[in-house]
Scaffold this motif. Structure first.
Motif, PDB file in Angstrom:
ATOM      1  N   GLN A 101       0.829  -1.206   0.000  1.00 10.49           N
ATOM      2  CA  GLN A 101       0.000   0.000   0.000  1.00 10.49           C
ATOM      3  C   GLN A 101       0.866   1.260   0.000  1.00 10.49           C
ATOM      4  OE1 GLN A 101      -2.190  -1.143   3.573  1.00 10.49           O
ATOM      5  NE2 GLN A 101      -4.122  -1.116   2.424  1.00 10.49           N
ATOM      6  N   LEU A 102       1.931   1.205   0.779  1.00  9.34           N
ATOM      7  CA  LEU A 102       2.837   2.355   0.880  1.00  9.34           C
ATOM      8  C   LEU A 102       3.481   2.656  -0.473  1.00  9.34           C
ATOM      9  CD1 LEU A 102       4.283   4.444   2.762  1.00  9.34           C
ATOM     10  CD2 LEU A 102       6.082   2.728   3.046  1.00  9.34           C
ATOM     11  N   THR A 103       3.967   1.637  -1.135  1.00  6.87           N
ATOM     12  CA  THR A 103       4.655   1.837  -2.416  1.00  6.87           C
ATOM     13  C   THR A 103       3.707   2.277  -3.534  1.00  6.87           C
ATOM     14  OG1 THR A 103       4.461  -0.543  -2.867  1.00  6.87           O
ATOM     15  CG2 THR A 103       6.525   0.215  -1.880  1.00  6.87           C
ATOM     16  N   SER A 104       2.407   2.093  -3.318  1.00 10.09           N
ATOM     17  CA  SER A 104       1.426   2.506  -4.329  1.00 10.09           C
ATOM     18  C   SER A 104       0.968   3.954  -4.142  1.00 10.09           C
ATOM     19  CB  SER A 104       0.210   1.575  -4.291  1.00 10.09           C
ATOM     20  OG  SER A 104      -0.504   1.748  -3.079  1.00 10.09           O
ATOM     21  N   MET A 105       1.394   4.560  -3.070  1.00 11.64           N
ATOM     22  CA  MET A 105       1.022   5.940  -2.789  1.00 11.64           C
ATOM     23  C   MET A 105       1.660   6.901  -3.806  1.00 11.64           C
ATOM     24  SD  MET A 105       1.199   6.555   1.342  1.00 11.64           S
ATOM     25  CE  MET A 105      -0.082   5.959   2.448  1.00 11.64           C
ATOM     26  N   THR A 106       0.990   7.987  -4.063  1.00 16.00           N
ATOM     27  CA  THR A 106       1.548   9.017  -4.938  1.00 16.00           C
ATOM     28  C   THR A 106       2.560   9.829  -4.131  1.00 16.00           C
ATOM     29  OG1 THR A 106      -0.092  10.691  -4.340  1.00 16.00           O
ATOM     30  CG2 THR A 106      -0.652   9.187  -6.165  1.00 16.00           C
ATOM     31  N   THR A 107       3.398  10.593  -4.833  1.00 18.41           N
ATOM     32  CA  THR A 107       4.385  11.417  -4.139  1.00 18.41           C
ATOM     33  C   THR A 107       3.698  12.447  -3.237  1.00 18.41           C
ATOM     34  OG1 THR A 107       4.487  12.841  -6.092  1.00 18.41           O
ATOM     35  CG2 THR A 107       6.177  11.124  -5.897  1.00 18.41           C
TER      36      THR A 107
ATOM     37  N   GLN B 209       0.870  12.043  -1.685  1.00 17.97           N
ATOM     38  CA  GLN B 209       0.373  11.343  -0.498  1.00 17.97           C
ATOM     39  C   GLN B 209       1.517  11.070   0.486  1.00 17.97           C
ATOM     40  OE1 GLN B 209      -1.481   8.059  -2.690  1.00 17.97           O
ATOM     41  NE2 GLN B 209      -3.487   8.652  -1.859  1.00 17.97           N
ATOM     42  N   VAL B 210       2.663  10.680  -0.058  1.00 17.46           N
ATOM     43  CA  VAL B 210       3.832  10.406   0.793  1.00 17.46           C
ATOM     44  C   VAL B 210       4.268  11.684   1.509  1.00 17.46           C
ATOM     45  CG1 VAL B 210       6.288   9.787   0.783  1.00 17.46           C
ATOM     46  CG2 VAL B 210       4.655   8.433  -0.549  1.00 17.46           C
TER      47      VAL B 210
ATOM     48  N   LEU C  35       2.273  12.607   4.716  1.00 18.64           N
ATOM     49  CA  LEU C  35       2.373  11.802   5.939  1.00 18.64           C
ATOM     50  C   LEU C  35       2.874  12.674   7.088  1.00 18.64           C
ATOM     51  CD1 LEU C  35       4.044   8.514   4.564  1.00 18.64           C
ATOM     52  CD2 LEU C  35       1.642   8.797   5.248  1.00 18.64           C
TER      53      LEU C  35
ATOM     54  N   GLN D 200       3.669   9.411  11.576  1.00 18.95           N
ATOM     55  CA  GLN D 200       3.455   8.289  10.654  1.00 18.95           C
ATOM     56  C   GLN D 200       4.768   7.825  10.037  1.00 18.95           C
ATOM     57  OE1 GLN D 200       0.486  10.383   8.243  1.00 18.95           O
ATOM     58  NE2 GLN D 200      -1.098   8.924   8.904  1.00 18.95           N
TER      59      GLN D 200
ATOM     60  N   GLN E 254       9.323   8.737  -4.481  1.00 21.40           N
ATOM     61  CA  GLN E 254       8.647   8.902  -3.186  1.00 21.40           C
ATOM     62  C   GLN E 254       9.631   9.449  -2.148  1.00 21.40           C
ATOM     63  OE1 GLN E 254       7.270   4.780  -2.836  1.00 21.40           O
ATOM     64  NE2 GLN E 254       5.150   5.508  -2.859  1.00 21.40           N
TER      65      GLN E 254
END
Length: 276
Positions: A4-10, A12-13, A16, A20, A36
């Protein structure tokens, strides 16, 4: 999860919270894409635990920005592996604060590439400790620019080993400040190659202490240029040994000024050969 983390957009990252980021596992951090990682804010970078930073691959670490590097704490920098440091781009190394550079271990400093060394800012060179300077390899030291060499503190110059001093280029030696020349030990001066010694400017040579000049070998003394010979102070001429005088070439001897000759001791004059 990691997936899930690796699928996040920049975006979204970057959104955090620091809490988190702290909660991320080392495995999760090591799986972040370069884009990311580059998107992290400086506050998020500072929040990364040292164990997480240790898991960043050499491929990932190149994506950190100059702002990221400048924001790192000394605790974070000191935990970077030699491989991670060696993988950094020159701009990334140049972005390290002087406080962070000063805490780098001798093992880490020797891992820096020649390009990284040449890219250090003058402020960073000033910040280097004597322990770091004395641990530099001869290849690393020979890659310092003249602008960097002149910013090296005299205590650091004194810490350079004889093997290191003889690895300096003639151009580097010629760039030494007079204060740095004065700081050289007799062991360092006697370790200079004939090419290095002949590259010294007259302004540098006249600042060389008499004990250092007396330590110069006969091979070294015969490599001095006529301009260097004629620039010697009368105190330096007095300090020359009979062996050094006897090793001078006829051209060198002819370069002595009358003011220098009258200060030459009788034993030295007696050592001059008929050929001279």
């Amino acid at each position: 999860t990691t997936a899930q983390l690796t699928s996040m957009t920049t975006a979204q990252v970057a959104a955090l919270t620091t809490a988190q980021v702290v909660a991320l596992s080392s495995v999760q951090v090591s799986k972040l894409a370069k884009t990311q990682l580059a998107a992290l804010t400086t506050a998020q970078i500072v929040a990364l635990e040292t164990a997480d930073l240790a898991e960043i691959t050499t491929a990932q670490i190149t994506s950190l920005t100059a702002a990221h590097m400048a924001a790192m704490t000394t605790g974070q920098v000191v935990t970077l592996s030699s491989d991670q440091l060696a993988a950094l781009k020159t701009a990334q190394v140049a972005a390290l604060t002087t406080a962070n550079l000063a805490v780098i271990t001798t093992d880490q400093i020797t891992a820096l590439t020649s390009a990284q060394i040449a890219g250090l800012t003058t402020a960073q060179v000033v910040a280097l400790t004597t322990g770091q300077v004395s641990s530099l390899t001869t290849d690393q030291l020979s890659n310092f620019t003249t602008a960097q060499i002149v910013k090296m503190q005299t205590d650091d110059i004194v810490a350079i080993t004889t093997a290191q001093i003889s690895s300096l280029t003639a151009k580097q030696v010629a760039s030494l400040t007079t204060a740095q020349v004065v700081a050289l030990s007799t062991a360092q001066v006697s370790a200079l190659t004939t090419e290095q010694l002949s590259s010294l400017t007259t302004a540098q040579l006249v600042k060389m202490e008499t004990d250092d000049l007396a330590a110069i070998t006969t091979a070294q003394i015969s490599a001095l240029t006529t301009a260097q010979i004629s620039s010697l102070t009368t105190a330096q001429v007095v300090a020359l040994s009979t062996d050094q005088i006897a090793a001078l070439t006829t051209t060198q001897l002819a370069a002595f000024t009358t003011a220098q000759l009258v200060k030459m001791e009788t034993a030295d004059l007696a050592a001059i050969t008929t050929a001279q």
